[in-house]
Design a protein around this motif. Structure first.
Motif, mmCIF file in Angstrom:
data_model
loop_
_atom_site.group_PDB
_atom_site.id
_atom_site.type_symbol
_atom_site.label_atom_id
_atom_site.label_comp_id
_atom_site.label_asym_id
_atom_site.label_seq_id
_atom_site.Cartn_x
_atom_site.Cartn_y
_atom_site.Cartn_z
ATOM 1 N N VAL A 143 0.831 -1.209 0.000
ATOM 2 C CA VAL A 143 0.000 0.000 0.000
ATOM 3 C C VAL A 143 0.862 1.255 0.000
ATOM 4 O O VAL A 143 1.731 1.417 0.856
ATOM 5 N N SER A 144 0.613 2.126 -0.949
ATOM 6 C CA SER A 144 1.262 3.437 -1.001
ATOM 7 C C SER A 144 0.179 4.506 -0.963
ATOM 8 O O SER A 144 -0.864 4.368 -1.601
ATOM 9 N N ILE A 145 0.437 5.574 -0.223
ATOM 10 C CA ILE A 145 -0.498 6.698 -0.164
ATOM 11 C C ILE A 145 -0.094 7.737 -1.213
ATOM 12 O O ILE A 145 1.077 8.123 -1.298
ATOM 13 N N VAL A 146 -1.065 8.163 -2.000
ATOM 14 C CA VAL A 146 -0.830 9.193 -3.019
ATOM 15 C C VAL A 146 -1.937 10.242 -2.891
ATOM 16 O O VAL A 146 -2.845 10.102 -2.075
ATOM 17 N N ASP A 147 -1.851 11.277 -3.704
ATOM 18 C CA ASP A 147 -2.837 12.345 -3.577
ATOM 19 C C ASP A 147 -4.112 12.086 -4.352
ATOM 20 O O ASP A 147 -5.170 12.595 -3.994
ATOM 21 N N ASN A 148 -4.040 11.275 -5.410
ATOM 22 C CA ASN A 148 -5.190 11.140 -6.286
ATOM 23 C C ASN A 148 -5.037 9.885 -7.139
ATOM 24 O O ASN A 148 -3.912 9.454 -7.415
ATOM 25 N N VAL A 149 -6.151 9.331 -7.578
ATOM 26 C CA VAL A 149 -6.112 8.175 -8.471
ATOM 27 C C VAL A 149 -5.342 8.499 -9.750
ATOM 28 O O VAL A 149 -4.642 7.645 -10.298
ATOM 29 N N SER A 150 -5.439 9.727 -10.227
ATOM 30 C CA SER A 150 -4.710 10.104 -11.447
ATOM 31 C C SER A 150 -3.205 9.904 -11.276
ATOM 32 O O SER A 150 -2.508 9.479 -12.211
ATOM 33 N N THR A 151 -2.688 10.210 -10.082
ATOM 34 C CA THR A 151 -1.262 9.983 -9.804
ATOM 35 C C THR A 151 -0.957 8.494 -9.809
ATOM 36 O O THR A 151 0.057 8.058 -10.369
ATOM 37 N N ALA A 152 -1.822 7.697 -9.188
ATOM 38 C CA ALA A 152 -1.610 6.254 -9.131
ATOM 39 C C ALA A 152 -1.600 5.639 -10.525
ATOM 40 O O ALA A 152 -0.758 4.783 -10.845
ATOM 41 N N VAL A 153 -2.530 6.069 -11.372
ATOM 42 C CA VAL A 153 -2.587 5.562 -12.743
ATOM 43 C C VAL A 153 -1.317 5.934 -13.500
ATOM 44 O O VAL A 153 -0.758 5.124 -14.250
ATOM 45 N N LEU A 157 1.215 3.408 -15.483
ATOM 46 C CA LEU A 157 1.403 3.556 -16.929
ATOM 47 C C LEU A 157 2.803 4.038 -17.287
ATOM 48 O O LEU A 157 3.318 3.723 -18.359
ATOM 49 N N GLN A 158 3.433 4.761 -16.381
ATOM 50 C CA GLN A 158 4.797 5.223 -16.616
ATOM 51 C C GLN A 158 5.744 4.043 -16.845
ATOM 52 O O GLN A 158 6.615 4.082 -17.719
ATOM 53 N N GLN A 159 5.563 2.971 -16.065
ATOM 54 C CA GLN A 159 6.462 1.821 -16.229
ATOM 55 C C GLN A 159 6.224 1.098 -17.558
ATOM 56 O O GLN A 159 7.116 0.446 -18.091
ATOM 57 N N HIS A 320 7.681 3.932 -9.972
ATOM 58 C CA HIS A 320 8.197 5.140 -9.331
ATOM 59 C C HIS A 320 7.145 6.249 -9.367
ATOM 60 O O HIS A 320 6.319 6.307 -10.282
ATOM 61 N N HIS A 321 7.210 7.119 -8.367
ATOM 62 C CA HIS A 321 6.351 8.300 -8.371
ATOM 63 C C HIS A 321 6.819 9.230 -9.493
ATOM 64 O O HIS A 321 8.019 9.380 -9.717
ATOM 65 N N PRO A 322 5.878 9.852 -10.213
ATOM 66 C CA PRO A 322 6.284 10.763 -11.299
ATOM 67 C C PRO A 322 7.118 11.939 -10.822
ATOM 68 O O PRO A 322 7.914 12.486 -11.588
ATOM 69 N N VAL A 323 6.923 12.362 -9.556
ATOM 70 C CA VAL A 323 7.758 13.418 -8.984
ATOM 71 C C VAL A 323 8.967 12.759 -8.325
ATOM 72 O O VAL A 323 8.836 12.007 -7.366
ATOM 73 N N VAL A 324 10.138 13.033 -8.852
ATOM 74 C CA VAL A 324 11.361 12.400 -8.341
ATOM 75 C C VAL A 324 11.936 13.247 -7.202
ATOM 76 O O VAL A 324 12.166 14.443 -7.356
ATOM 77 N N SER A 325 12.142 12.600 -6.048
ATOM 78 C CA SER A 325 12.702 13.304 -4.904
ATOM 79 C C SER A 325 13.740 12.422 -4.215
ATOM 80 O O SER A 325 14.257 11.476 -4.809
ATOM 81 N N HIS A 326 14.019 12.700 -2.932
ATOM 82 C CA HIS A 326 15.120 12.037 -2.229
ATOM 83 C C HIS A 326 14.944 10.526 -2.100
ATOM 84 O O HIS A 326 15.924 9.799 -1.979
ATOM 85 N N GLU A 327 13.711 10.044 -2.094
ATOM 86 C CA GLU A 327 13.466 8.625 -1.859
ATOM 87 C C GLU A 327 13.482 7.795 -3.132
ATOM 88 O O GLU A 327 13.175 6.604 -3.093
ATOM 89 N N TYR A 328 13.857 8.381 -4.262
ATOM 90 C CA TYR A 328 13.846 7.645 -5.526
ATOM 91 C C TYR A 328 14.683 6.375 -5.417
ATOM 92 O O TYR A 328 15.833 6.394 -4.972
ATOM 93 N N GLY A 329 14.078 5.260 -5.805
ATOM 94 C CA GLY A 329 14.776 3.988 -5.788
ATOM 95 C C GLY A 329 14.690 3.223 -4.485
ATOM 96 O O GLY A 329 15.201 2.103 -4.380
ATOM 97 N N ASN A 330 14.017 3.795 -3.480
ATOM 98 C CA ASN A 330 13.910 3.131 -2.174
ATOM 99 C C ASN A 330 12.581 2.408 -1.985
ATOM 100 O O ASN A 330 12.221 2.055 -0.868
ATOM 101 N N GLY A 331 11.858 2.190 -3.070
ATOM 102 C CA GLY A 331 10.569 1.525 -2.992
ATOM 103 C C GLY A 331 9.439 2.522 -3.132
ATOM 104 O O GLY A 331 9.525 3.660 -2.662
ATOM 105 N N LEU A 332 8.364 2.086 -3.781
ATOM 106 C CA LEU A 332 7.275 3.002 -4.098
ATOM 107 C C LEU A 332 6.635 3.604 -2.855
ATOM 108 O O LEU A 332 6.311 4.794 -2.828
#
Length: 488
Positions: A143-153, A157-159, A320-332
């Motif tokens: 389970v990952s928390i995001v702001d909106n279903v659009s972000t999750a989609v 789809l990014q992958q 990966h989250h479309p916004v890349v920040s410090h946690e990139y690569g440490n799991g979704l």
């Protein structure tokens, strides 16, 4: 005078004396882990097992359930005089949850360093745990928390776009979706999948419906046709509850068909699901599942979740989250928990929301049943008043239902639907969604206009009577959508 002093001391002094202690308790809870102040980035490097959190306490069902007057008080901030029957678009948030939201915001603003570095990740983990239990996921790491279903989609789809770029997918590999897929999801498919060289299979969605078999048959037929043409289907995107027209989809059966036909990944767009219908990850069996929590689960905007099945998270799939920040690569889950400095307060109210829903008899299940039964009853009342029909059987509805509008209103396009929506909102104070449905081939006297009504706990019968009377007045006045509307 003496009596007044005694009364003051009795009723007002104790709360005043306790206020500093209560404030201290909220603003300075016992730290569950220590972060060195030597670096502002230490918390980004914490591993999941280093983040300690208390064992979740199951909310107790109240011995005296919430009353109708208390419900109305929770939503007294709603605009007076407006019949809100469009909860499915933007949801609702009770006053007690808004208060909790403000407390989190004040806590952040009071001492941002402490909040971001010492507390935020623990609190997000608590909310992820609430979601994990709510949807019967196997592991909180799914389970990952995001702001909106659009972000999750976009995450999913990014992958697929990377898979095309890295030659893991071949040009012409397909994604399958229904024609009624949400517009923002269709745009994401266009932006990530189609642009990368993919092919889109769009399954017809013939509305109104009489049974799930109509949906299942069209889906299977489309898959078999494309497989027969040698097409490889990499991803299926399926709604759990469609937006417009609103129908509960037979997702368990559709996922089963995907497995039988060799579809590699299944994403369920369940923007309307949690709080509206039963959601069980073990039963559904999809690879990805995402739902908003502000539509039907009383959270403030904007908060949602993305479930990724354990077999997917343990694979070499790059999510990966479309916004890349410090946690990139440490799991979704970690990436979504920190996407830069922002207000994460909506993510943190989930434990309070669980307490709120458990004030109702039957908890979230009781709320779902009440809303479903009420919206079906109101839908049938409106259909009888207008001499029309509901768009599908009641067991294919959740807390929303489609009701046919009188043909004399002349709804013959999406623009016409918007005209009627504007008229109802501005002239009558009625908030609903209007849907244009193109007639089926050879359909006799088709209903081309439908209203989507929702029912949430704050709604009253008067809201639906107001809609009924507004449509009846438009009919009496000879209104048609072909008329030019002057909305000065």
């Amino acid at each position: 005078m003496t009596k007044k002093i005694i009364m003051f001391c009795r009723y007002y002094v104790p709360p005043i004396l306790l206020l500093p202690y209560q404030t201290f308790q909220f603003l300075y809870p016992k730290l569950s882990f220590h972060v060195s102040r030597a670096s502002n980035h230490h918390f980004h490097n914490l591993k999941a097992d280093e983040i300690q959190t208390h064992v979740p306490i199951e909310p107790k069902l109240s011995s005296s359930f919430i009353t109708d007057s208390e419900i109305q008080s929770e939503f007294a901030h709603h605009a007076p005089g407006v019949a809100r029957m469009n909860n499915g678009s933007f949801g609702c948030c009770p006053a007690s949850i808004i208060s909790d939201l403000h407390q989190w915001q004040l806590k952040l603003l009071r001492q941002p360093d402490h909040f971001y570095l010492n507390e935020l990740q623990n609190r997000i983990l608590e909310s992820r745990t609430v979601v994990k239990d709510l949807i019967n996921a196997e592991d909180v790491d799914e389970v990952s928390i995001v702001d909106n279903v659009s972000t999750a989609v976009a995450i999913v789809l990014q992958q697929t776009a990377w898979a095309f770029a890295e030659r893991k997918f071949n040009q012409g590999d397909a994604v399958i979706m229904f024609h009624c897929a949400y517009g923002a999801v269709k745009n994401s498919i266009k932006a990530y999948f189609l642009r990368a060289g993919g092919y889109v299979i769009e399954v017809p969605f013939k509305f109104p419906l009489n049974s799930n078999e109509e949906i299942i048959g069209e889906f299977r037929k489309a898959l078999e046709r494309e497989k027969g043409n040698g097409r490889r289907v990499r991803l299926a995107v399926i709604d759990h509850v469609t937006c417009m027209p609103s129908v509960v989809m037979p997702v368990k059966h559709l996922v089963k068909i995907c497995r039988e036909e060799g579809v590699e990944q299944v994403l369920i767009d369940a923007a309307h699901a949690v709080g509206c219908i039963d959601v069980d990850m073990q039963e559904i069996g999809a690879d990805f599942y995402t739902s908003n929590l502000y539509k039907w689960f009383f959270c403030p905007p904007a908060v949602a979740f993305l479930y990724c099945r354990k077999s997917v998270t343990n694979s070499d799939l790059q999510l990966h989250h479309p916004v890349v920040s410090h946690e990139y690569g440490n799991g979704l889950a970690k990436e979504t928990g920190w996407v830069g400095t922002r207000d994460y307060s909506p993510y943190l109210v989930l434990p309070s929301v669980m307490e709120f829903v458990n004030r109702f008899e039957g908890g979230v299940e009781g709320i779902r049943k009440m809303n479903h039964d009420a919206v079906v009853e109101m839908g049938k009342m409106l259909a009888e008043a207008w001499g029309t029909n509901i768009g599908c059987p009641p067991d294919m509805c959740a807390s929303m239902i489609m009701v046919g509008l009188p043909a004399c209103l002349g709804i013959s396009s999406d623009d016409d639907a918007i005209k009627l929506w504007v008229r109802l909102c501005k002239k009558f104070g009625v908030e609903v969604k209007i849907h244009y449905q193109a007639p089926k081939d050879a359909e006799v006297a088709p209903t081309t206009g439908y209203v989507r009504i929702c029912h949430q706990i704050y709604n009253k019968v008067d809201d639906y009577n107001k809609l009924r009377d507004a449509i009846n007045q438009l009919v009496r006045d000879g209104f048609t959508c072909a008329l030019e509307i002057n909305e000065a």
